[in-house]
Write an enzyme that holds these catalytic residues in place. Structure first.
Site, PDB file in Angstrom:
ATOM      1  N   VAL A  22     -17.759  98.850  35.138  1.00 27.07           N
ATOM      2  CA  VAL A  22     -16.454  98.195  35.174  1.00 27.07           C
ATOM      3  C   VAL A  22     -15.842  98.456  36.519  1.00 27.07           C
ATOM      4  O   VAL A  22     -15.524  97.535  37.228  1.00 27.07           O
ATOM      5  CB  VAL A  22     -15.460  98.831  34.262  1.00 27.07           C
ATOM      6  CG1 VAL A  22     -14.209  98.145  34.290  1.00 27.07           C
ATOM      7  CG2 VAL A  22     -16.207  98.256  32.884  1.00 27.07           C
ATOM      8  N   ASP A  40     -16.204 108.687  42.842  1.00 27.93           N
ATOM      9  CA  ASP A  40     -16.944 108.711  41.303  1.00 27.93           C
ATOM     10  C   ASP A  40     -17.356 110.108  41.670  1.00 27.93           C
ATOM     11  O   ASP A  40     -17.739 110.583  42.886  1.00 27.93           O
ATOM     12  CB  ASP A  40     -17.997 107.942  41.014  1.00 27.93           C
ATOM     13  CG  ASP A  40     -18.607 108.050  39.718  1.00 27.93           C
ATOM     14  OD1 ASP A  40     -18.292 107.018  38.797  1.00 27.93           O
ATOM     15  OD2 ASP A  40     -19.113 109.126  39.360  1.00 27.93           O
ATOM     16  N   THR A  90     -14.126 105.527  28.026  1.00 26.97           N
ATOM     17  CA  THR A  90     -13.677 106.571  26.647  1.00 26.97           C
ATOM     18  C   THR A  90     -14.525 106.367  25.469  1.00 26.97           C
ATOM     19  O   THR A  90     -14.196 105.450  24.730  1.00 26.97           O
ATOM     20  CB  THR A  90     -12.084 105.758  26.515  1.00 26.97           C
ATOM     21  OG1 THR A  90     -12.222 104.133  26.449  1.00 26.97           O
ATOM     22  CG2 THR A  90     -10.971 105.984  27.478  1.00 26.97           C
ATOM     23  N   THR A 125     -10.265 101.626  28.139  1.00 28.05           N
ATOM     24  CA  THR A 125      -9.632 101.430  26.666  1.00 28.05           C
ATOM     25  C   THR A 125      -9.405 102.532  25.983  1.00 28.05           C
ATOM     26  O   THR A 125     -10.146 103.474  25.715  1.00 28.05           O
ATOM     27  CB  THR A 125     -10.894 100.738  26.053  1.00 28.05           C
ATOM     28  OG1 THR A 125     -11.363  99.300  26.784  1.00 28.05           O
ATOM     29  CG2 THR A 125     -10.258 100.042  24.563  1.00 28.05           C
ATOM     30  N   CYS A 265     -17.786  99.551  23.992  1.00 30.27           N
ATOM     31  CA  CYS A 265     -16.548  98.560  23.503  1.00 30.27           C
ATOM     32  C   CYS A 265     -16.697  98.333  22.417  1.00 30.27           C
ATOM     33  O   CYS A 265     -15.810  98.994  21.447  1.00 30.27           O
ATOM     34  CB  CYS A 265     -16.867  97.583  24.592  1.00 30.27           C
ATOM     35  SG  CYS A 265     -16.336  97.817  26.357  1.00 30.27           S
ATOM     36  N   ARG A 336     -25.959 103.532  26.794  1.00 32.88           N
ATOM     37  CA  ARG A 336     -24.959 104.298  26.224  1.00 32.88           C
ATOM     38  C   ARG A 336     -24.626 103.663  24.596  1.00 32.88           C
ATOM     39  O   ARG A 336     -24.347 102.561  24.672  1.00 32.88           O
ATOM     40  CB  ARG A 336     -23.802 104.196  27.035  1.00 32.88           C
ATOM     41  CG  ARG A 336     -23.758 105.564  28.249  1.00 32.88           C
ATOM     42  CD  ARG A 336     -22.731 105.265  29.143  1.00 32.88           C
ATOM     43  NE  ARG A 336     -22.491 103.944  29.596  1.00 32.88           N
ATOM     44  CZ  ARG A 336     -21.280 103.762  30.097  1.00 32.88           C
ATOM     45  NH1 ARG A 336     -20.287 104.291  30.114  1.00 32.88           N
ATOM     46  NH2 ARG A 336     -21.221 102.343  30.407  1.00 32.88           N
TER      47      ARG A 336
END
Length: 438
Positions: A22, A40, A90, A125, A265, A336
């Protein structure tokens, strides 16, 4: 002169905290318009970006090589920026409760390097309230500054779809929100620099947080319904895909399909919403029911592999099984929260250690997260069952001759599990195949 004007004039910089699937495309997009610092904490990832390599494959190596972004793993560089965008993952814990460690860590990092007059926008999120109730206090503590006086905050949920070359940052309407009207106006103008589809100004930060978390919850529930239909129709001996194609001829039929629901997500966000609901004394019924169905689909697939091996008179414990695809979705290297690992775990319960092939997947990540060593396609030989788990482009080109070449030639029946239905079912409904799909 306001912050927006200073950014456009090159007097101030924008920072992007978190350069994953993202954050990196956002940094690159803004880099075409204003001065950008891309931060990062993963030094290896920063090294790849500086070398012109895109490990996410979201924009490609050529774009990274020419990107006007100051890539860095030095957090003190953030002090040069006045507009900060936080785009860290998240995830959820093993018990499905929110793991806010990454966003809390990012808040501390930004806080340590925050200067007066800054705006911090979170894209991660979260459930409604996290930005103002968790992130702001952390930044205030670390910086010694006061939110609303020395710095402002906003929230703009990410809507990038990893691996999707059509629905990109520039082409998706961006929800923006701010703690007050002035902040909202600045945030909206900044995002309008790169989002061609325009922005939608939410009336509050909590509204924007809630809007994001229900987007994926809605998809999750609809896919869960499709998965439940698949279970029912398989018991009836009816092909689910054929049913959905027939039903889809009606103008208002929603075109969702059964499948494994993983990723960071859809497979995660509903738990953030239900967690917050439980904090308020409400136990979700529909959302959690959908999650239970979707979380069990890997086990369901593996059970049907075993059932079909038995139908084919193949000893289960000594069966050789190959899996094509390990990522959480097609044409994306991200592993992931992949639900293919659930298939692997269930097969192991039956004494089967599958060979897993995925040329698209991040092999290092698969090994680090799951202890999985991905094999070369040449290692798929003399198998008893083949599972096409992910609809990668390279698998859609496999023809029957190639697929037949993977199996033991002496087997009277070849067990082929095509989870997403990318093959022509009728071509494999022959005497020498047992074909099964969701």
């Amino acid at each position: 002169m306001g912050l927006y004007e200073k950014l456009v004039n090159g007097e101030e910089k924008l920072s992007l905290v978190g350069l994953g699937y993202v954050g990196m495309p956002i940094a690159v997009a803004f880099g075409r318009k204003i001065n950008v610092i891309g931060y990062d904490l993963n030094e290896k990832k920063i090294g790849l970006y500086k070398s012109g390599i895109d490990p996410t494959r979201e924009v490609g190596d050529d774009v990274i090589k020419t990107a006007k972004v100051d890539f860095t793993a030095d957090e003190t560089k953030l002090r040069e920026a006045k507009f900060h965008i936080v785009a860290v993952p998240t995830p959820v814990n093993a018990d499905h409760t929110p793991d806010l460690t990454p966003v809390e860590g990012a808040s501390r990092t930004v806080g340590r390097n925050l200067t007066k007059g800054s705006i911090v926008v979170f894209e991660s999120t979260v459930y409604p309230g996290v930005t103002e109730e968790i992130c702001v206090p952390i930044m205030e503590k670390e910086s010694g500054l006061k939110c609303g006086v020395d710095f402002k905050v906003g929230y703009s949920p990410e809507r990038i779809n990893p691996g999707d070359k059509v629905h990109r940052l520039e082409t998706i309407v961006k929800i923006v929100s701010g703690m007050d009207e002035e902040t909202l106006d600045t945030i909206a103008k900044v995002y309008e620099l790169v989002v061609e589809a325009g922005v939608y100004r939410a009336e509050s930060i909590k509204v924007a947080e809630a809007a994001k978390v229900i987007e994926n919850s809605q998809r999750d529930i609809n896919i869960a319904f499709m998965n439940e239909l698949s279970i029912i129709f398989n018991k009836m001996g009816i092909d689910t895909k054929s049913v959905l194609e027939a039903a889809g001829t009606k103008w208002n039929f929603l075109k969702f399909f059964p499948g494994l629901v993983g990723g960071h997500c859809i497979g995660v966000d509903p738990y953030y919403l239900t967690y917050r609901a439980e904090m308020m004394g409400y136990h979700s019924q529909i959302i959690l029911a959908g999650r239970r169905i979707n979380d069990d689909m890997g086990k369901y697939v593996a059970e049907n592999v075993v059932k079909n091996l038995i139908r084919a008179d193949i000893p289960v414990k000594t069966a050789r099984v190959a899996i094509l695809g390990f990522t959480f979705k097609e044409n994306c290297p991200d592993t992931r929260n992949t639900k293919v690992i659930d298939i692997v775990h269930e097969l192991r319960e039956y004494g089967i250690e599958p060979v897993i092939v995925d040329e698209t997947a991040d092999a290092d990540e698969a090994n680090r997260l799951y202890g999985i060593t991905l094999a070369d396609r040449s290692e798929i030989r003399e198998v008893d069952a083949l599972i096409i788990a992910v609809a990668h482009e390279e698998f859609s080109h496999l023809d029957k001759t190639q697929i037949s070449g993977f199996f033991r030639p002496e087997n009277p029946k070849k067990v082929l599990v095509d989870i997403k239905g990318i093959l022509d079912r009728k071509e494999y409904q022959t005497e020498d195949y047992i074909y099964w799909r969701l």
